[in-house]
Scaffold this motif. Structure first.
Motif, PDB file in Angstrom:
ATOM      1  N   MET A   1       0.615  -0.958   0.027  1.00 18.43           N
ATOM      2  CA  MET A   1       0.102   0.006   0.232  1.00 18.43           C
ATOM      3  C   MET A   1       1.063   1.711  -0.126  1.00 18.43           C
ATOM      4  O   MET A   1       0.557   2.166  -0.338  1.00 18.43           O
ATOM      5  CB  MET A   1      -1.115   0.278   1.461  1.00 18.43           C
ATOM      6  N   ILE A   2       2.073   1.165   0.249  1.00 18.25           N
ATOM      7  CA  ILE A   2       3.023   2.426   0.466  1.00 18.25           C
ATOM      8  C   ILE A   2       3.417   2.527  -0.221  1.00 18.25           C
ATOM      9  O   ILE A   2       3.329   4.025  -1.149  1.00 18.25           O
ATOM     10  CB  ILE A   2       4.111   2.210   1.162  1.00 18.25           C
ATOM     11  N   PHE A   3       4.434   1.223  -1.315  1.00 18.57           N
ATOM     12  CA  PHE A   3       4.460   2.294  -3.158  1.00 18.57           C
ATOM     13  C   PHE A   3       3.432   2.524  -3.806  1.00 18.57           C
ATOM     14  O   PHE A   3       3.492   3.106  -4.158  1.00 18.57           O
ATOM     15  CB  PHE A   3       5.538   0.304  -3.480  1.00 18.57           C
ATOM     16  N   LEU A   4       1.956   1.915  -2.998  1.00 19.49           N
ATOM     17  CA  LEU A   4       1.425   2.136  -4.471  1.00 19.49           C
ATOM     18  C   LEU A   4       0.535   3.572  -4.408  1.00 19.49           C
ATOM     19  O   LEU A   4       0.020   4.373  -5.490  1.00 19.49           O
ATOM     20  CB  LEU A   4      -0.183   1.159  -3.935  1.00 19.49           C
ATOM     21  N   HIS A 110      14.787  -0.241   1.194  1.00 22.40           N
ATOM     22  CA  HIS A 110      14.280  -2.051   1.075  1.00 22.40           C
ATOM     23  C   HIS A 110      14.722  -2.505   0.411  1.00 22.40           C
ATOM     24  O   HIS A 110      14.835  -3.490   1.264  1.00 22.40           O
ATOM     25  CB  HIS A 110      12.889  -1.388   0.243  1.00 22.40           C
ATOM     26  N   HIS A 130      21.274 -25.049  10.343  1.00 20.71           N
ATOM     27  CA  HIS A 130      20.366 -24.026  10.581  1.00 20.71           C
ATOM     28  C   HIS A 130      20.151 -24.281   9.320  1.00 20.71           C
ATOM     29  O   HIS A 130      18.728 -24.112   9.413  1.00 20.71           O
ATOM     30  CB  HIS A 130      21.031 -23.052  10.648  1.00 20.71           C
ATOM     31  N   ARG A 135      14.140 -27.612   6.653  1.00 20.08           N
ATOM     32  CA  ARG A 135      14.096 -26.136   7.259  1.00 20.08           C
ATOM     33  C   ARG A 135      14.677 -25.284   6.961  1.00 20.08           C
ATOM     34  O   ARG A 135      15.773 -24.578   6.835  1.00 20.08           O
ATOM     35  CB  ARG A 135      14.376 -26.864   8.466  1.00 20.08           C
ATOM     36  N   PHE A 137      12.581 -21.957   6.161  1.00 17.53           N
ATOM     37  CA  PHE A 137      12.002 -20.343   6.333  1.00 17.53           C
ATOM     38  C   PHE A 137      13.125 -18.946   5.668  1.00 17.53           C
ATOM     39  O   PHE A 137      12.497 -17.882   5.361  1.00 17.53           O
ATOM     40  CB  PHE A 137      11.148 -20.186   7.268  1.00 17.53           C
ATOM     41  N   GLU A 140      13.622 -18.513   1.977  1.00 18.02           N
ATOM     42  CA  GLU A 140      12.459 -18.586   1.868  1.00 18.02           C
ATOM     43  C   GLU A 140      12.040 -16.986   1.403  1.00 18.02           C
ATOM     44  O   GLU A 140      11.705 -16.218   0.932  1.00 18.02           O
ATOM     45  CB  GLU A 140      11.504 -19.735   1.764  1.00 18.02           C
ATOM     46  N   ALA A 141      12.300 -16.120   3.127  1.00 19.49           N
ATOM     47  CA  ALA A 141      11.373 -15.015   3.414  1.00 19.49           C
ATOM     48  C   ALA A 141      12.327 -14.246   2.545  1.00 19.49           C
ATOM     49  O   ALA A 141      12.158 -13.378   1.765  1.00 19.49           O
ATOM     50  CB  ALA A 141      11.278 -15.027   4.754  1.00 19.49           C
ATOM     51  N   LEU A 144      11.242 -14.305  -1.170  1.00 20.69           N
ATOM     52  CA  LEU A 144      10.002 -13.226  -1.526  1.00 20.69           C
ATOM     53  C   LEU A 144      10.789 -12.171  -1.567  1.00 20.69           C
ATOM     54  O   LEU A 144      10.298 -11.194  -2.468  1.00 20.69           O
ATOM     55  CB  LEU A 144       9.683 -13.769  -0.409  1.00 20.69           C
ATOM     56  N   TYR A 145      11.262 -11.422  -0.224  1.00 20.60           N
ATOM     57  CA  TYR A 145      11.570  -9.982  -0.109  1.00 20.60           C
ATOM     58  C   TYR A 145      11.937  -9.221  -1.369  1.00 20.60           C
ATOM     59  O   TYR A 145      11.896  -8.181  -1.553  1.00 20.60           O
ATOM     60  CB  TYR A 145      12.063 -10.184   1.617  1.00 20.60           C
ATOM     61  N   PHE A 148      10.034  -9.317  -4.312  1.00 16.18           N
ATOM     62  CA  PHE A 148       9.051  -7.589  -4.395  1.00 16.18           C
ATOM     63  C   PHE A 148      10.104  -6.683  -4.469  1.00 16.18           C
ATOM     64  O   PHE A 148       9.278  -6.124  -4.972  1.00 16.18           O
ATOM     65  CB  PHE A 148       9.026  -8.058  -3.462  1.00 16.18           C
TER      66      PHE A 148
ATOM     67  N   MET B   1      10.003 -18.246  14.153  1.00 20.09           N
ATOM     68  CA  MET B   1      11.115 -19.527  14.540  1.00 20.09           C
ATOM     69  C   MET B   1      10.598 -19.090  16.655  1.00 20.09           C
ATOM     70  O   MET B   1      10.786 -20.522  16.711  1.00 20.09           O
ATOM     71  CB  MET B   1      13.139 -18.995  14.554  1.00 20.09           C
ATOM     72  N   HIS B  41       5.155 -24.117   7.608  1.00 19.74           N
ATOM     73  CA  HIS B  41       5.494 -22.810   8.259  1.00 19.74           C
ATOM     74  C   HIS B  41       4.020 -22.373   8.083  1.00 19.74           C
ATOM     75  O   HIS B  41       4.629 -20.749   7.546  1.00 19.74           O
ATOM     76  CB  HIS B  41       6.510 -22.363   7.903  1.00 19.74           C
ATOM     77  N   ARG B  44       3.630 -18.616   8.909  1.00 24.24           N
ATOM     78  CA  ARG B  44       4.764 -17.025   8.859  1.00 24.24           C
ATOM     79  C   ARG B  44       4.941 -16.780   7.119  1.00 24.24           C
ATOM     80  O   ARG B  44       5.154 -15.513   6.908  1.00 24.24           O
ATOM     81  CB  ARG B  44       5.955 -18.150   8.824  1.00 24.24           C
ATOM     82  N   LEU B  48       3.844 -12.780   6.234  1.00 21.49           N
ATOM     83  CA  LEU B  48       5.429 -12.467   5.741  1.00 21.49           C
ATOM     84  C   LEU B  48       4.533 -11.563   4.251  1.00 21.49           C
ATOM     85  O   LEU B  48       4.762 -10.603   3.535  1.00 21.49           O
ATOM     86  CB  LEU B  48       6.219 -13.324   4.629  1.00 21.49           C
ATOM     87  N   LEU B  52       4.095  -7.827   2.683  1.00 22.33           N
ATOM     88  CA  LEU B  52       4.541  -7.516   1.880  1.00 22.33           C
ATOM     89  C   LEU B  52       3.273  -6.737   0.714  1.00 22.33           C
ATOM     90  O   LEU B  52       3.753  -5.429   0.273  1.00 22.33           O
ATOM     91  CB  LEU B  52       5.053  -8.559   0.680  1.00 22.33           C
ATOM     92  N   LEU B  53       1.971  -7.115   1.183  1.00 21.24           N
ATOM     93  CA  LEU B  53       0.968  -6.163   0.271  1.00 21.24           C
ATOM     94  C   LEU B  53       0.616  -5.239   1.212  1.00 21.24           C
ATOM     95  O   LEU B  53       0.759  -3.854   0.876  1.00 21.24           O
ATOM     96  CB  LEU B  53       0.634  -6.982   0.679  1.00 21.24           C
ATOM     97  N   ALA B  54       1.262  -4.703   2.592  1.00 21.87           N
ATOM     98  CA  ALA B  54       1.678  -3.834   2.909  1.00 21.87           C
ATOM     99  C   ALA B  54       2.313  -2.598   2.604  1.00 21.87           C
ATOM    100  O   ALA B  54       1.554  -1.827   2.412  1.00 21.87           O
ATOM    101  CB  ALA B  54       1.209  -3.868   4.659  1.00 21.87           C
ATOM    102  N   GLU B  55       3.385  -3.038   2.713  1.00 24.54           N
ATOM    103  CA  GLU B  55       4.560  -2.746   1.861  1.00 24.54           C
ATOM    104  C   GLU B  55       3.771  -1.688   0.226  1.00 24.54           C
ATOM    105  O   GLU B  55       4.953  -1.063   0.218  1.00 24.54           O
ATOM    106  CB  GLU B  55       5.604  -3.450   1.733  1.00 24.54           C
ATOM    107  N   GLY B  56       3.942  -3.463  -0.621  1.00 18.45           N
ATOM    108  CA  GLY B  56       3.569  -2.872  -1.618  1.00 18.45           C
ATOM    109  C   GLY B  56       2.478  -1.986  -1.936  1.00 18.45           C
ATOM    110  O   GLY B  56       1.968  -1.390  -3.275  1.00 18.45           O
TER     111      GLY B  56
END
Lengths: 163, 56
Positions: A1-4, A110, A130, A135, A137, A140-141, A144-145, A148, B1, B41, B44, B48, B52-56
């Motif tokens: 919403m911020i970038f939009l 960002h 680790h 395992r 996440f 992946e996080a 994904l970021y 974006f 975590m 997960h 989580r 996320l 990202l929706l809030a950011e985008g």
């Protein structure tokens, strides 16, 4: 919403201003942001290689690809800093200049945060076990970021430099 | 975590006590749930995506 919100504000300013960018605004160079765009898009593929690696339990691969992504992100920021120092307009020159710095600056923040995420995953991955194929996440996080941030830049580049 | 670990610790603690007082194999059941949570997960990822929706 911020970038939009920022994009909407930019497009609104653009639509209500007779001449855009306002008369007297120095023209933007395309080569540096163009190269930066290619680097950022390529980095999305590179970070995906890290995801593929960890799904095969290849931690060394994950670390290598994350390091490569971080270097590409840092290069992008360095390029943006170089552009800022060589632009012939400042934050308060006119409406276009202000929106340009707000949009690119906010996006740059960002990218910097993405680099912190990548560095954190890279640092944590030094500990054996680790991250593993079932395992991971954090990997992946961060990925994904990063995607974006990449997509936002593509829209931003189109709006500010090409449109 | 950290939340996941806390959940797992609480589950293990509670199931240990329950298993002592009942015949039902709570421990196995809870272990299955904890393993499922660790494996999937989803919450989580949802968090996320909302961020990202809030950011985008």
């Amino acid at each position: 919403m911020i970038f939009l919100g920022l994009f909407t504000a930019y497009l609104t300013f653009r639509s209500v201003t007779p001449v855009w960018p306002p008369a007297g605004t120095p023209e933007l160079e395309l080569w540096l942001p163009g190269v930066n765009t290619i680097i950022l898009i390529a980095s999305s593929f590179v970070i995906h290689k890290a995801d593929v690696a960890i799904k095969k339990n290849d931690v060394a691969g994950l670390r290598t690809w994350f390091l490569a992504t971080a270097l590409m992100g840092a290069t992008f920021l360095a390029g943006q800093a170089y552009e800022y120092f060589h632009l012939e307009f400042g934050l308060t020159t006119n409406l276009f200049a202000s929106t340009f710095y707000v949009l690119t600056g906010f996006h740059g923040l960002h990218v910097a945060f993405g680099l912190i995420l990548i560095a954190a995953v890279w640092w944590r991955s030094r500990k054996e076990g680790h991250y593993s194929s079932d395992r991971h996440f954090g990997v992946e996080a961060a990925e994904l970021y990063w995607h974006f941030v990449d997509v936002v830049w593509i829209l931003l580049f189109f709006l500010l430099y090409l449109l | 975590m950290t939340i996941l670990r806390t959940e797992q610790t609480l589950m293990q603690s509670s199931t240990t006590n329950l298993a002592k007082t009942a015949n039902h194999d709570y421990l196995a059941t809870e272990k299955t749930i904890a393993a499922h949570a660790a494996e999937h997960h989803d919450y989580r990822i949802v968090g996320l995506l909302v961020f990202l929706l809030a950011e985008g």
